[in-house]
Design a protein around this motif. Structure first.
Motif, mmCIF file in Angstrom:
data_model
loop_
_atom_site.group_PDB
_atom_site.id
_atom_site.type_symbol
_atom_site.label_atom_id
_atom_site.label_comp_id
_atom_site.label_asym_id
_atom_site.label_seq_id
_atom_site.Cartn_x
_atom_site.Cartn_y
_atom_site.Cartn_z
ATOM 1 N N PHE A 31 38.970 35.808 38.983
ATOM 2 C CA PHE A 31 39.344 36.825 38.489
ATOM 3 C C PHE A 31 38.928 37.296 37.040
ATOM 4 C CE2 PHE A 31 42.543 34.828 41.355
ATOM 5 C CZ PHE A 31 42.145 35.479 42.618
ATOM 6 N N LEU A 32 37.487 37.322 36.970
ATOM 7 C CA LEU A 32 37.140 37.674 35.518
ATOM 8 C C LEU A 32 36.560 38.919 35.294
ATOM 9 C CD1 LEU A 32 34.841 34.303 35.070
ATOM 10 C CD2 LEU A 32 37.196 34.803 34.095
ATOM 11 N N ARG A 33 36.693 39.552 34.308
ATOM 12 C CA ARG A 33 36.032 40.965 33.888
ATOM 13 C C ARG A 33 34.844 40.654 33.232
ATOM 14 N NH1 ARG A 33 38.839 46.137 32.052
ATOM 15 N NH2 ARG A 33 36.923 46.685 33.202
ATOM 16 N N VAL A 34 34.592 39.466 32.422
ATOM 17 C CA VAL A 34 33.353 39.346 31.660
ATOM 18 C C VAL A 34 33.007 37.684 31.843
ATOM 19 C CG1 VAL A 34 32.516 39.090 29.565
ATOM 20 C CG2 VAL A 34 33.733 41.053 29.856
ATOM 21 N N LEU A 35 31.828 37.774 32.083
ATOM 22 C CA LEU A 35 31.214 36.215 32.541
ATOM 23 C C LEU A 35 30.236 35.992 31.228
ATOM 24 C CD1 LEU A 35 31.280 33.679 34.138
ATOM 25 C CD2 LEU A 35 29.797 34.852 35.596
ATOM 26 N N PRO A 36 30.314 35.068 30.527
ATOM 27 C CA PRO A 36 29.736 34.702 29.624
ATOM 28 C C PRO A 36 28.088 34.066 30.180
ATOM 29 C CG PRO A 36 31.613 33.935 28.696
ATOM 30 C CD PRO A 36 31.560 34.269 30.375
#
Length: 263
Positions: free
Chosen positions: A31-36
């Motif tokens: 449930f991520l908005r940003v993935l490094p």
């Protein structure tokens, strides 16, 4: 207070040579908005936006992460929280990887706007009420709208949630990306999203969350932040006399907290 004192450690990341379909699964599962995105040395190259990743329709693809990497602000553990907040707002990101130093971009954590809102207070120059910072023109959904249409709108507008109102415009709840993903309908390009049920595609009422958390227009910035943190939501609705009159998200509130700080 510094970033290192509030950031989350052991962030989920992905390599630049990984496939975008794998990145999509990682974003859904966590449930991520940003993935490094990191290289072989665990150094940050940038980030993937969930908007870019979830827009991929194919279940199989040899497209790699490399072509979708976005720039991310340079945030280090020793950075002051107010400065980090400004960096996050300017980048229009809700999360940003934290790197060891300006010379060593090894990932050591991740910072979110939630982390910042827990520790940054409004100033004397901050707006007095939510009404001053809310967005008055609110996109809404009806309970009988199809999930597929709302999902497409979310990705197109880059919204994480849309308030649900009755056909009489009475607030009922909210439908979020997480609601749709958790319910198993966000499998783009498959029958789960566009499958037929009772003569039509799945409806918003099947997955929406209730109640619709809200504050009054005259509520303070601190009250709105408290509601967002307490209920773990991305935005707070503003209602007046049982009518939806606005919405304020975490960035709106964080921006209000920086008023008068010179940042």
């Amino acid at each position: 207070m510094t970033v290192g004192e509030v950031m989350s450690k052991d962030p989920v990341s992905i390599r630049e040579d990984d496939y975008m379909t794998h990145a999509r699964q990682v974003i859904r599962d966590n449930f991520l908005r940003v993935l490094p995105v990191v290289d072989e040395g665990n150094r940050v190259l940038g980030v993937l936006s969930d908007q870019d990743v979830l827009n991929i329709r194919s279940s199989k693809s040899n497209v790699t992460v490399r072509g979708y990497i976005r720039e991310t602000p340079l945030i280090t553990p020793d950075m002051d929280l107010l400065r980090a907040a400004r960096e996050l707002l300017d980048a229009k990101q809700h999360h940003a990887p934290v790197v060891s130093s300006s010379l060593d971009r090894s990932i050591v954590g991740i910072l979110s706007d939630v982390d910042l809102l827990r520790h940054i207070q409004p100033t004397k120059r901050s707006p007095a009420s939510v009404e001053e910072i809310m967005t008055a023109k609110v996109e809404t959904a009806y309970p009988d709208d199809s999930i597929s249409r709302i999902w497409d709108n979310m990705l197109h507008w880059d919204y994480t949630g849309i308030p649900v109102v009755s056909h009489k415009k009475e607030p009922m709840g909210i439908v979020t990306r997480i609601d749709i993903i958790k319910a198993g309908y966000a499998r783009i390009g498959t029958a789960n999203m566009h499958g037929r049920s009772s003569g039509g595609s799945m409806r918003v009422e099947k997955v929406m969350s209730t109640p619709l958390y809200s504050v009054a227009p005259e509520s303070s910035i601190s009250e709105a932040i408290g509601e967002i943190l307490r209920n773990d939501i991305g935005r707070i609705s503003v209602t007046d006399g049982g009518r939806l009159v606005g919405i304020a998200d975490r960035h709106d509130l964080l921006r209000a907290c920086l008023e008068g700080t010179g940042l």
